[in-house]
Structures are given as C-alpha cells and as structure tokens.
Design an enzyme around this catalytic site. Structure first.
Site, PDB file in Angstrom:
ATOM      1  CG  ASP A  35       4.840  -6.074  10.895  1.00 41.38           C
ATOM      2  OD1 ASP A  35       4.261  -5.178  10.572  1.00 41.38           O
ATOM      3  OD2 ASP A  35       4.129  -6.933  10.745  1.00 41.38           O
ATOM      4  CD  GLU A 206       0.241  -3.344   4.973  1.00 45.35           C
ATOM      5  OE1 GLU A 206      -0.201  -4.540   4.298  1.00 45.35           O
ATOM      6  OE2 GLU A 206       1.118  -3.273   4.949  1.00 45.35           O
ATOM      7  CG  HIS A 270       1.846  -3.393  11.147  1.00 44.51           C
ATOM      8  ND1 HIS A 270       1.471  -4.044  10.546  1.00 44.51           N
ATOM      9  CD2 HIS A 270       1.929  -3.594  12.621  1.00 44.51           C
ATOM     10  CE1 HIS A 270       0.278  -4.821  10.986  1.00 44.51           C
ATOM     11  NE2 HIS A 270       1.212  -4.737  12.701  1.00 44.51           N
TER      12      HIS A 270
END
Length: 477
Positions: A35, A206, A270
């Site tokens: 991330d 996400e 991500h």
C-alpha cells in the site's frame, strides 16, 4: 516548497532533463512495503507504506532509486488513544502548507474498528513531527471505512475517497472535506464491484487514488480479493458536475492493470502516482507479489514504473515490469536535489569520509575509507544558519553527529537522525584550499586520530590544530 503529488501544481524544471539513477523492482522490499504512498518535495522522495504495527515509518532519499536502501524512520507511534495495534494504507498529502498523513487503523475501544485517521505536520518537513488529529467521520454510526485518499477537482473543494461496506458489498465512496482533518458529511457510493473481474475471490473495490491529466480526473482503484493473484486496478472517470453525484462518474469495463504471468507479477494493486522532479513524467508506485500463491500479507513489495497516457487523456499503465529489469529513474532525478552531493576527502590520507559497515542505523560510526563510489561515502551540506552546516549521509539521510553531544577530546563521530542539536552543526573553517570541520557545540575539529592512513579508522573530535589530519576537501559527484 516544491511538492509533487498528483493534483498539486509543481513548478517545472528545464525540459529534457536526464533520467535519474536506474533501479530494479522491487523498489522497496519486505516487510513494510504494501500500500505505498510516495511524494517528491524539495529535492527528496518520501515513502510511507503499511507496517501492520503501531509504528508509522517513512523513508527519505534524494533519488527514487535510493529508496531501496534508505533508512526507515518512525514518524509516529499509535497509542490506545488515537488508534491502536495496526496501521495500513497511508496517504501523504500537502494541503494548506502542511503535510497530512491519512491512514487506516483499528480505532480505540468503543469507536468502531478499521477507521481512517489523520496526522498533521508541525511544518513543511514530511518527516514531521506530527500531531494526531482524529478519525474522519466517513460512515454512518462510525462504521468501517478504510484505504482513503484526498482527491482534488477544478471548481470544487477537496474530497475524500475511500472504501466501505454498505449492503454487504465493499465499494467506493466519496465525501466532501470541510478541512484537511474532517469531512462535512458521510460519503456517497460511486462504485460497486458489479463486474466479473471485480469479484474474483470476493467482490471488492478499495484503494482509490486519483490521476489528473489533460484537465481530466481519473480515479484508479483496486478490485477483487487481495488474497488472489487477480487483485488488479480498475478506473473511474469524473465526467464533470458534482463529484458527490454517482452520475458524474463512469467506470471502465475492463481492468487497466493486472497480473502478468509472463513477467512473474501477481496481484498488482493499491497504487499511488507521482510526477517526476521535472514534472514531465508520471509514475505509478504499487505493490505486487512474485508468486500466485502469495496473498495480502508481508510478501507484497513496492514496485514503480513510468506510465503513459492515451489519446483521450486517460492513463495507460502498461504491463507490470518483471523484477530485476533495469528501469531508468524519473526524469530530472539525477539533478533533482538543490543540494550537491559530495565526497569528503581527508588531506593527509586522500581517503573518503565513510559510514562504517555500511549501516543505516542511528549511532553507526563514521570513519575514513578508500573511496569506492557508494552512497555511504557521499554527503550533502544543508545550511543550518549562522555559518554552520548539517552534513547528511546520502545513504541513510542521517546527519554527521558527535556522539552524545560530548565536548570531550576523542568523542567519536557517528550518524544520527537529523535534529536541531548543535552537535550536528559544523563550520567549514578555510585553510588554503582545504577546510576544517569545527563542531559548533564543542568548538573542536573533526580529526583522523594519530594521522592514520588506514582504512576503517573512526573519526573523532579534538582541539583544532594545523595538522593535515584535520584538513578536508570536498569533490562534487
């Protein structure tokens, strides 16, 4: 302040700048490498990623390539008050002359779990210090809300995009920001995982992050379960109008970045995006696995590569590059820092000032060694005011320091996290074409003990004298 994050205006450097130092993926290895969020500011790259711990750590380097070996510095530690136990998915943003670090965390007891928190810097240094500013009120009743980032629009205030569960599905939501530390209302859903490629393993949207180009705003996001090799990137396009209206967004029908079995890259996702130092290139920074059986844990490593743009202005991310492939660094990175990098040479021995071992730890001793061209023998001089300088290791980003701020003869020279102490400040006292390095706190000079010419001799401070073992020159690299 020069800050390069997508959506922030960066003054352009001269065109046709040289590429930066080459590197190979992974750019940052395990374990603190999922991330990723990266910015470029005032001649340095700053990198922060998931730690799955209470510590938020950051790397700093004068080049993107240097992030691979840059020291990890703790910028904040969570406590049972502001979140506890674990953090992930950080997003570092420059807003209103402060840095804001948004991150997901387990919140305090009674406040719900897995919320988005924010830190605010005291000044313009991305390394902080930071103050905890609370939890963003993103979801009704303090519900689960993670993976957030700031998105900017022409003609509209900043908004916050994030991932949440409503109606049993993990989708993307957006909320208007009333300040850098809070939103003015709960979020509105702008995407659900309705397409088959968004539902592999489990239905997931996400990790949203924006890319601005050609006057358009594109919102990338991660889709499908990160436990599978089919974790990938999709994209929404803002078509104009109120960003809080779902009708202002369109979704691409196919993924824009996904696994490459041929290149041995699985579950790429991500992502964040950053401009090159000369503002002519856009780079994607993302995490991925090196085998299909790895999932959401600490096996994921940070990768980076330059992207291009399609004729309609949308980002073309290409194919994830195989690890160990040589990648030229971002344009302008080789001369990105306004601070020249130097080799510091002992007059009597001709040897270079060197961080021993080499080492990125606080307290690593500094000595002399035959010059070998490595970053632990390269230094930058940062003006500390009043005619004094901080001398910063290119390898670790840490400062030359007199151990324990000692004023005693024979106190050793070490490297340590840069601070405001006068034991990290040195005056360059001219002596013909050479200079002495005089410590501000002790008025003593950096000395090669016994005028030794041997490799590995540790530098110490002694009263200043005329010996050539206290005389230095510097050579720009």
């Amino acid at each position: 302040m020069l800050a390069s994050v997508l959506g922030v205006v960066v003054p352009a450097s001269p065109a046709l700048a040289a590429p930066g130092p080459s590197f190979t993926n992974p750019l940052v290895g395990t374990p603190n490498s999922a991330d990723p969020s990266i910015v470029y500011s005032d001649g340095y790259w700053y990198y922060v990623a998931t730690t799955w711990s209470s510590r938020i750590i950051m790397r700093k380097s004068a080049t993107m390539a240097g992030l691979k070996t840059a020291a990890e510095q703790t910028v904040f530690t969570l406590s049972p008050g502001p979140g506890c136990c674990t953090m992930w998915a950080p997003d570092l943003q420059w807003i209103n002359n402060r840095w804001y670090l948004y991150f997901s965390a387990e919140a305090s007891p009674g406040q719900g779990e897995r919320r988005t928190c924010v830190l605010e810097s005291a000044g313009s240094d991305p390394l902080g210090p930071y103050t905890y500013r609370g939890i963003l009120n993103l979801e009704p009743n303090g519900a689960w809300a993670i993976d957030g980032s700031v998105i900017r629009f022409n003609g509209y205030p900043n908004h916050f995009v994030y991932s949440a569960f409503r109606g049993g599905e993990q989708g993307l939501f957006i909320a208007p920001m009333s300040s850098p530390t809070q939103v003015s209302r709960n979020g509105i859903r702008i995407s659900s995982p309705t397409l088959s490629w968004e539902r592999q393993g489990s239905p997931v949207n996400e990790g949203p992050y924006a890319v601005d180009n050609a006057g358009k705003t594109f919102l990338t996001y991660s889709a499908s379960s990160c436990q599978t090799p089919d974790y990938k990137l999709g994209m929404l396009t803002w078509t104009g109008g109120d960003p809080m209206s779902p009708s202002s967004w369109t979704k691409e029908s196919t993924p824009i970045f996904q696994r490459s079995d041929a290149n041995g890259v699985y579950g790429p996702g991500h992502a964040s995006f950053v401009k090159s130092p000369d503002n002519t290139e856009t780079w994607i920074v993302y995490h991925a696995n090196s085998s299909a059986g790895q999932g959401c844990g600490t096996t994921r490593t940070t990768r980076a590569q330059k992207i291009s743009f399609n004729s309609d202005g949308s980002p073309n991310l290409g194919v994830p590059v195989r690890t160990r492939t040589t990648i030229e660094g971002p344009s302008g990175d080789s001369n990105a820092s306004s601070r020249t990098v130097y080799r510091i040479n002992a007059r009597h021995s001709g040897k270079a000032m060197d961080v021993q071992q080499p080492n990125t730890d606080n307290g690593a001793r500094v000595g002399q060694y035959t010059y070998n061209g490595n970053a632990w023998q390269q230094w930058q001089f940062q003006d500390a005011g009043s005619g004094y300088w901080r001398i910063i290791s290119q390898h670790s980003g840490k400062c030359l320091d007199v151990v324990n701020a000692s004023t005693a003869d024979g106190a050793e020279l070490i490297q340590y996290t840069c601070g405001s102490g006068t034991n990290q400040q040195f005056q360059m006292v001219a002596n013909g074409s050479y200079f002495q390095l005089q410590a501000r706190h002790s008025s003593k000079c950096v000395d090669v003990p016994s005028a030794s010419t041997a490799d590995g001799v540790i530098l110490k401070q002694y009263p200043c004298n005329t010996g050539t073992n206290q005389q230095w020159s510097r050579t720009a690299i």
